[in-house]
Design a protein around this motif. Structure first.
Motif, PDB file in Angstrom:
ATOM      1  N   GLN A 233       0.824  -1.202   0.000  1.00  0.00           N
ATOM      2  CA  GLN A 233       0.000   0.000   0.000  1.00  0.00           C
ATOM      3  C   GLN A 233       0.860   1.255   0.000  1.00  0.00           C
ATOM      4  O   GLN A 233       2.004   1.245   0.456  1.00  0.00           O
ATOM      5  CB  GLN A 233      -0.917   0.017   1.221  1.00  0.00           C
ATOM      6  N   VAL A 234       0.283   2.339  -0.496  1.00  0.00           N
ATOM      7  CA  VAL A 234       0.963   3.634  -0.510  1.00  0.00           C
ATOM      8  C   VAL A 234      -0.011   4.706  -0.024  1.00  0.00           C
ATOM      9  O   VAL A 234      -1.137   4.793  -0.516  1.00  0.00           O
ATOM     10  CB  VAL A 234       1.464   4.002  -1.921  1.00  0.00           C
ATOM     11  N   VAL A 235       0.401   5.473   0.958  1.00  0.00           N
ATOM     12  CA  VAL A 235      -0.409   6.584   1.452  1.00  0.00           C
ATOM     13  C   VAL A 235      -0.282   7.751   0.480  1.00  0.00           C
ATOM     14  O   VAL A 235       0.821   8.144   0.109  1.00  0.00           O
ATOM     15  CB  VAL A 235       0.046   6.998   2.862  1.00  0.00           C
ATOM     16  N   ASP A 236      -1.432   8.285   0.068  1.00  0.00           N
ATOM     17  CA  ASP A 236      -1.425   9.346  -0.939  1.00  0.00           C
ATOM     18  C   ASP A 236      -2.562  10.313  -0.642  1.00  0.00           C
ATOM     19  O   ASP A 236      -3.731   9.918  -0.680  1.00  0.00           O
ATOM     20  CB  ASP A 236      -1.583   8.719  -2.333  1.00  0.00           C
ATOM     21  N   THR A 237      -2.248  11.569  -0.332  1.00  0.00           N
ATOM     22  CA  THR A 237      -3.261  12.594  -0.111  1.00  0.00           C
ATOM     23  C   THR A 237      -3.054  13.713  -1.120  1.00  0.00           C
ATOM     24  O   THR A 237      -2.131  14.512  -0.989  1.00  0.00           O
ATOM     25  CB  THR A 237      -3.175  13.170   1.318  1.00  0.00           C
ATOM     26  N   VAL A 247      -4.298   5.164   6.811  1.00  0.00           N
ATOM     27  CA  VAL A 247      -4.882   3.937   7.343  1.00  0.00           C
ATOM     28  C   VAL A 247      -5.708   4.258   8.584  1.00  0.00           C
ATOM     29  O   VAL A 247      -6.825   3.782   8.767  1.00  0.00           O
ATOM     30  CB  VAL A 247      -3.788   2.907   7.673  1.00  0.00           C
ATOM     31  N   GLY A 248      -5.158   5.068   9.448  1.00  0.00           N
ATOM     32  CA  GLY A 248      -5.838   5.495  10.660  1.00  0.00           C
ATOM     33  C   GLY A 248      -5.280   6.830  11.100  1.00  0.00           C
ATOM     34  O   GLY A 248      -4.262   7.298  10.575  1.00  0.00           O
ATOM     35  N   SER A 249      -5.924   7.441  12.063  1.00  0.00           N
ATOM     36  CA  SER A 249      -5.493   8.768  12.508  1.00  0.00           C
ATOM     37  C   SER A 249      -5.843   8.967  13.972  1.00  0.00           C
ATOM     38  O   SER A 249      -6.920   8.541  14.421  1.00  0.00           O
ATOM     39  CB  SER A 249      -6.175   9.853  11.667  1.00  0.00           C
ATOM     40  N   PRO A 250      -4.990   9.630  14.733  1.00  0.00           N
ATOM     41  CA  PRO A 250      -5.343   9.974  16.118  1.00  0.00           C
ATOM     42  C   PRO A 250      -6.461  10.990  16.185  1.00  0.00           C
ATOM     43  O   PRO A 250      -6.974  11.274  17.272  1.00  0.00           O
ATOM     44  CB  PRO A 250      -4.029  10.545  16.680  1.00  0.00           C
ATOM     45  N   GLY A 251      -6.854  11.545  15.016  1.00  0.00           N
ATOM     46  CA  GLY A 251      -7.939  12.512  14.982  1.00  0.00           C
ATOM     47  C   GLY A 251      -9.241  11.968  14.443  1.00  0.00           C
ATOM     48  O   GLY A 251     -10.180  12.724  14.205  1.00  0.00           O
ATOM     49  N   ILE A 282     -15.330   5.109   7.467  1.00  0.00           N
ATOM     50  CA  ILE A 282     -14.115   4.315   7.275  1.00  0.00           C
ATOM     51  C   ILE A 282     -14.537   2.976   6.692  1.00  0.00           C
ATOM     52  O   ILE A 282     -14.962   2.068   7.407  1.00  0.00           O
ATOM     53  CB  ILE A 282     -13.358   4.151   8.615  1.00  0.00           C
ATOM     54  N   ASP A 283     -14.420   2.844   5.386  1.00  0.00           N
ATOM     55  CA  ASP A 283     -14.919   1.698   4.646  1.00  0.00           C
ATOM     56  C   ASP A 283     -14.134   0.441   5.018  1.00  0.00           C
ATOM     57  O   ASP A 283     -12.905   0.398   4.867  1.00  0.00           O
ATOM     58  CB  ASP A 283     -14.795   1.981   3.148  1.00  0.00           C
ATOM     59  N   HIS A 284     -14.844  -0.616   5.459  1.00  0.00           N
ATOM     60  CA  HIS A 284     -14.153  -1.848   5.856  1.00  0.00           C
ATOM     61  C   HIS A 284     -13.595  -2.590   4.642  1.00  0.00           C
ATOM     62  O   HIS A 284     -12.764  -3.491   4.803  1.00  0.00           O
ATOM     63  CB  HIS A 284     -15.097  -2.763   6.642  1.00  0.00           C
ATOM     64  N   GLU A 285     -14.030  -2.248   3.441  1.00  0.00           N
ATOM     65  CA  GLU A 285     -13.497  -2.895   2.248  1.00  0.00           C
ATOM     66  C   GLU A 285     -12.266  -2.174   1.704  1.00  0.00           C
ATOM     67  O   GLU A 285     -11.688  -2.603   0.700  1.00  0.00           O
ATOM     68  CB  GLU A 285     -14.580  -2.968   1.163  1.00  0.00           C
ATOM     69  N   GLN A 286     -11.897  -1.074   2.308  1.00  0.00           N
ATOM     70  CA  GLN A 286     -10.694  -0.336   1.944  1.00  0.00           C
ATOM     71  C   GLN A 286      -9.763  -0.316   3.153  1.00  0.00           C
ATOM     72  O   GLN A 286     -10.215  -0.404   4.299  1.00  0.00           O
ATOM     73  CB  GLN A 286     -11.034   1.110   1.526  1.00  0.00           C
ATOM     74  N   VAL A 287      -8.477  -0.196   2.913  1.00  0.00           N
ATOM     75  CA  VAL A 287      -7.550  -0.120   4.047  1.00  0.00           C
ATOM     76  C   VAL A 287      -6.913   1.259   4.165  1.00  0.00           C
ATOM     77  O   VAL A 287      -6.160   1.517   5.108  1.00  0.00           O
ATOM     78  CB  VAL A 287      -6.430  -1.186   3.924  1.00  0.00           C
ATOM     79  N   ILE A 288      -7.220   2.149   3.244  1.00  0.00           N
ATOM     80  CA  ILE A 288      -6.659   3.493   3.281  1.00  0.00           C
ATOM     81  C   ILE A 288      -7.748   4.500   2.953  1.00  0.00           C
ATOM     82  O   ILE A 288      -8.583   4.274   2.085  1.00  0.00           O
ATOM     83  CB  ILE A 288      -5.488   3.636   2.281  1.00  0.00           C
ATOM     84  N   GLY A 289      -7.735   5.622   3.673  1.00  0.00           N
ATOM     85  CA  GLY A 289      -8.631   6.724   3.374  1.00  0.00           C
ATOM     86  C   GLY A 289     -10.010   6.559   3.978  1.00  0.00           C
ATOM     87  O   GLY A 289     -10.311   5.613   4.704  1.00  0.00           O
ATOM     88  N   GLY A 290     -10.862   7.529   3.698  1.00  0.00           N
ATOM     89  CA  GLY A 290     -12.220   7.530   4.203  1.00  0.00           C
ATOM     90  C   GLY A 290     -13.140   8.234   3.228  1.00  0.00           C
ATOM     91  O   GLY A 290     -12.704   8.855   2.257  1.00  0.00           O
ATOM     92  N   GLU A 291     -14.417   8.141   3.508  1.00  0.00           N
ATOM     93  CA  GLU A 291     -15.453   8.700   2.637  1.00  0.00           C
ATOM     94  C   GLU A 291     -16.138   9.848   3.362  1.00  0.00           C
ATOM     95  O   GLU A 291     -16.650   9.679   4.475  1.00  0.00           O
ATOM     96  CB  GLU A 291     -16.457   7.603   2.293  1.00  0.00           C
ATOM     97  N   LEU A 292     -16.141  11.021   2.761  1.00  0.00           N
ATOM     98  CA  LEU A 292     -16.740  12.192   3.385  1.00  0.00           C
ATOM     99  C   LEU A 292     -18.259  12.084   3.334  1.00  0.00           C
ATOM    100  O   LEU A 292     -18.848  11.990   2.261  1.00  0.00           O
ATOM    101  CB  LEU A 292     -16.272  13.461   2.669  1.00  0.00           C
ATOM    102  N   LEU A 293     -18.895  12.106   4.513  1.00  0.00           N
ATOM    103  CA  LEU A 293     -20.353  11.992   4.586  1.00  0.00           C
ATOM    104  C   LEU A 293     -21.029  13.326   4.828  1.00  0.00           C
ATOM    105  O   LEU A 293     -22.135  13.567   4.331  1.00  0.00           O
ATOM    106  CB  LEU A 293     -20.749  11.031   5.706  1.00  0.00           C
TER     107      LEU A 293
END
Length: 452
Positions: A233-237, A247-251, A282-293
């Motif tokens: 995996q690669v973190v990309d913002t 993957v996760g965040s303290p925030g 936080i989509d359980h089918e993804q391991v990186i990122g999230g979906e803005l609701l």
């Protein structure tokens, strides 16, 4: 002896496998092998399934599973060598604590060379966003009025309970989240729930709100992943992202659960175009990122959940990774100081030299299929590698030369599905021994299945 190490426990399954092996092409090396564990069971060589498994087969597998449970073992691999007369040597392979289970295979998964080590994306912290501010839609006063109108008479949390939750989580709850719990029975079914207020409020926001004592921070370990997949995996913002590709965040403070079981969090570490306190799934089918609701908790309660605005994988280039060399004729085409992950999958040309990628500061993962490297010893000059996957012959070259990179935190052996597992286990133990890690253990049971 434990039932798992009793030949009689395995005998019904071995009889079924031997009979099936006679009716179909036998393995090239004449062995039967498989893996049984909590996630199911597989056998090698794999056979085309002729309808559903028989009752006898299911009972035989269940017999072994009960023995595993009694022994408090997560899973076990096995290889059976059966002579024409029925004399059988059954090898039971226990991967131990330093090896992850292989996926749908009888061979070892990732070898954990450093206890407790996580792949780099699981260690990545949020980028600072000093200019982040709450959305204009965030309005604690409006949120309070709306909640009181929706759940009149509900009894919320006390200030002491909110303070205790903050101390447990190690974060200060944002004002909107405090309002949610201060004025409602959010997540409280039973004690303090007036006229089903909790269920009424869940329906209003189309999710299940968690009680204050069940709030948690969605750090990276809450999104588990096997080492090999994590290393790829690669973190990309991107600059225009609302949610950081983490993957996760303290925030990320999880306060609710969506219909599919996905955590919903208040985001205190938004992306460059996000808002402080926005709501993400936080989509359980993804391991990186999230979906803005929603842009805020007020927005979520007043207007309901949006359709989701997560950047889909493939919508943008991923400059930090090149996982397939198909169609390329020169490795220099992928040279980039941002390169983190390199796989030789798809390479059709002459064996590659790794010289073009030497010195790249962020190259941490290399997976090289057998026969694709001109000189495996060049790997020793990739000083930032954390994860390495090679075929048995290339690993043999590195081991014999004492050239396995000291920077490795995990490793993997690429083998064909039907390859004899015992030589692979021996090779894996050599790699584990370099770091004094617990070895894979083998127990041999002897019995007699009798002639067919």
């Amino acid at each position: 002896m434990p039932a798992m190490h009793d030949f009689a426990t395995w005998e019904p399954l071995l009889r079924i496998l031997r009979a099936d092996d006679v009716r179909t092409p036998a393995a090239p090396d004449g062995h039967l092998a498989g893996r049984i564990g909590r996630r199911g069971w597989v056998r090698a060589p794999r056979r085309p399934r002729r309808g559903r498994a028989s009752r006898a087969e299911l009972d035989a597998v269940e017999r072994v599973l009960r023995a595993l449970a009694d022994a408090e073992a997560r899973d076990v691999c096995f290889k059976a060598e059966v002579s024409p007369t029925g004399a059988t040597a059954l090898h039971l392979i226990d991967p131990g604590p330093a090896v992850e289970p292989g996926f749908a295979t009888v061979h070892p998964g990732a070898l954990l060379l450093v206890e407790g080590a996580l792949a780099e994306p699981w260690r990545r912290l949020p980028d600072p966003t000093p200019g982040a501010a709450p959305s204009p839609s965030a309005d604690p006063a409006l949120l309070e009025r709306t909640l009181r109108a929706q759940v009149p008479g509900a009894r919320g949390a006390t200030e002491a309970e909110i303070a205790a939750a903050e101390e447990r989580l190690g974060v200060t709850l944002p004002d909107e989240l405090k309002v949610l719990h201060r004025v409602t029975a959010a997540g409280r079914r039973g004690r303090g729930d007036v006229d089903g207020a909790a269920e009424h409020l869940d329906g209003a926001v189309d999710c299940e709100l968690l009680p204050l004592e069940r709030l948690y921070v969605a750090r990276a370990p809450t999104r588990p992943c096997d080492w090999r997949s994590a290393a790829m995996q690669v973190v990309d913002t991107p600059p225009g992202a609302a949610v950081q590709g983490l993957v996760g965040s303290p925030g990320w403070i999880v306060f609710a659960v969506g219909g599919g079981g996905d955590p919903i969090a208040v985001d205190l570490t938004p992306g460059p175009r996000g808002a402080l306190g926005q709501i993400v799934l936080i989509d359980h089918e993804q391991v990186i990122g999230g979906e803005l609701l929603a842009d805020s908790l007020t927005d979520l309660v007043v207007n309901g959940r949006g359709e989701g605005r997560r950047d889909r994988p493939g919508d943008r280039p991923r400059p930090g990774a090149r996982t397939d060399l198909a169609g390329l004729t020169d490795l220099r085409a992928v040279v980039d100081p941002r390169l983190e992950v390199l796989s030789t999958g798809g390479w059709q040309g002459a064996p590659l030299s790794l010289v073009p990628v030497m010195g790249l500061p962020r190259l941490r993962t290399l997976t090289a299929s057998p026969g694709t490297l001109a000189d495996p010893l060049e790997i020793a000059r990739l000083t930032a590698l954390e994860f390495l996957e090679l075929g048995p012959q290339d690993w043999r070259v590195l081991l014999d030369a004492g050239a396995v990179p000291r920077s490795l935190e995990a490793a993997s052996i690429e083998v064909h599905r039907d390859q004899d597992p015992l030589p692979v286990v021996d090779l894996a133990n050599e790699i584990l021994a370099l770091r004094d890690r617990p070895p894979i253990t083998r127990t041999v049971l002897h019995g007699d299945l009798g002639p067919l």
